[in-house]
Scaffold this active site. Structure first.
Site, PDB file in Angstrom:
ATOM      1  CB  THR A 181      -0.878  -0.038   1.273  1.00 53.31           C
ATOM      2  OG1 THR A 181      -1.843  -1.061   1.095  1.00 53.31           O
ATOM      3  CG2 THR A 181      -1.573   1.280   1.535  1.00 53.31           C
ATOM      4  CB  ILE A 201     -14.016  -1.184   1.851  1.00 55.74           C
ATOM      5  CG1 ILE A 201     -14.755  -1.301   0.505  1.00 55.74           C
ATOM      6  CG2 ILE A 201     -13.311   0.168   1.953  1.00 55.74           C
ATOM      7  CD1 ILE A 201     -15.938  -0.361   0.379  1.00 55.74           C
ATOM      8  CG  ASP A 241      -6.474   1.027   6.779  1.00 55.25           C
ATOM      9  OD1 ASP A 241      -6.384   0.075   5.964  1.00 55.25           O
ATOM     10  OD2 ASP A 241      -5.481   1.681   7.131  1.00 55.25           O
TER      11      ASP A 241
END
Ligand code: ASP
Length: 376
Positions: A238, A267, A269
């Site tokens: 990420t 989904i 954070d």
């Protein structure tokens, strides 16, 4: 009399330092700022680098490329590719900030560089979900006015962070999801891509390996399944960026493909303002990476900001509290910059791809150890 003199000297010293303290805890920041050299703190379950300079930097930036992955699994070429990717993104941010760009523009542009790089789990090169497909989440926030934009479960916009930016800029809303979000991206004339672009061979191979592991386990997934150290291999990549620009504005941006093997529709954070991303000029800008469910339950990004605002903690204290005291070991990390330009890059996993730079000459990136200086 002597006591009165000492007292009035102390009062004038406080008056001199006050303009630099903003709403931050002046003691600890000034303590940090008064250290002549950088300080490194390592504890058993987290790694943090404190950055100190003799004066407040004009601008500061930190980036991350995820708190997962395993150095031993990566070939020297794969490690170098990730270092190079961090260098490219940090150089982009540095050159924009040196030319007085706005924090929000820098955060978006830097995350775009990382989304375009297939070595990170965002945009091109995103990890695949339980059915072997990708879905992308992103958000950004401008600390000047708390304006923000977020998108989740999108599959078309080439740069999810720019779609999040368009939600902030062109709608009265904060969060759009799924096909409708992608349709909005097309209306907003943002470039799109197809599966051939987003799905890389490296991620298809990782998914096949994950699938085999799942078949071998032959059990149902439990609530804390992603918290097992052996799954750490899969949390990679990420991306995020936090910035303080030369006007003192703060911004944060984060983008991800989520967790490998995530449930269809899940989904994390990253697109949730306050969990994976937060910025407020009064306090700090924060971008998180790790097991999203834990970051959502503990609203980690806004918790760091609140600790500065309401408990008067320093950026270091608040970041440490989030990563060392709130979250279990091996769950992730965060990057943060405060209104004084102090930087934190802290994680409780073995590595976090990250970088830091400021106007005072700080420039370094690292997976585990730091690589100092810009590439030649
Ligand atoms: N936090 C992201 C998510 O849970 C994954 C990551 O940071 O690697 O979707």
């Amino acid at each position: 009399m002597a006591i009165l003199k000492i007292f009035s000297f102390l009062l004038s010293a406080i008056a001199i330092t006050a303009p630099f303290s903003g709403c931050q805890p002046s003691t600890s920041n000034n303590e940090l700022n008064s250290k002549p050299k950088e300080t490194t703190v390592n504890s058993t379950n987290s790694h943090t680098k404190l950055v100190s300079t003799s004066s407040k930097p004009r601008w500061s930036i930190a980036i991350h490329g995820g708190a997962g992955g395993d150095l031993d699994r990566w070939s020297p070429q794969q490690r170098q590719a990730r270092i190079d990717g961090l260098q490219r993104a940090l150089s982009k941010g540095k050159s924009m900030l040196s030319n007085s760009a706005n924090a929000i523009d820098v955060a978006e542009a830097v995350v775009r560089v990382l989304e375009d790089d297939p070595n990170f789990n965002a945009g091109r090169g995103a990890v695949l979900n339980e059915i072997g497909e990708y879905s992308l989440d992103a958000s950004l926030m401008d600390g000047s006015d708390l304006s923000c934009g977020a998108v989740a479960n999108i599959r078309k916009s080439k740069n999810p962070i720019s779609l999040a930016r368009a939600v902030r800029d062109k709608t009265p809303h904060v969060f759009l999801v799924g096909d409708e979000a992608d349709a909005f991206g097309i209306e907003a004339a943002l470039p799109t891509e197809t599966a051939d672009y987003f799905k890389t061979q490296e991620q298809i191979d990782s998914w096949n390996e994950w699938r085999k592991r799942q078949d071998a386990k032959k059990n149902t997934t439990s609530r804390n399944d992603h918290n097992k150290p052996e799954d750490r291999l899969f949390y990679l990549g990420t991306v995020g960026c936090v910035v303080m620009d030369d006007q003192g504005a703060l911004a944060a941006a984060t983008s991800t493909g989520g967790l490998l093997g995530k449930k269809y529709g899940r989904i994390g954070d990253t697109p949730i303002i306050g969990a994976g991303t937060y910025a407020n000029n009064k306090t700090c800008a924060v971008s998180c990476t790790g097991i999203g469910e834990l970051f959502i339950r503990n609203h980690i990004a806004s918790a760091v900001s609140s600790r500065l605002e309401f408990l008067n903690e320093s950026l270091e204290q608040a970041s440490r509290y989030a990563i060392e005291k709130t979250l279990p070991v091996d769950s992730g990390g965060l990057i943060a910059v405060d209104a004084q330009g102090n930087i934190e890059t802290i994680y409780n996993t073995p590595i976090m791809a990250r970088g830091q730079a400021n106007s005072e000459g700080l420039y370094r990136v690292g997976l585990a150890d730091w690589v100092d200086g810009e590439p030649k």
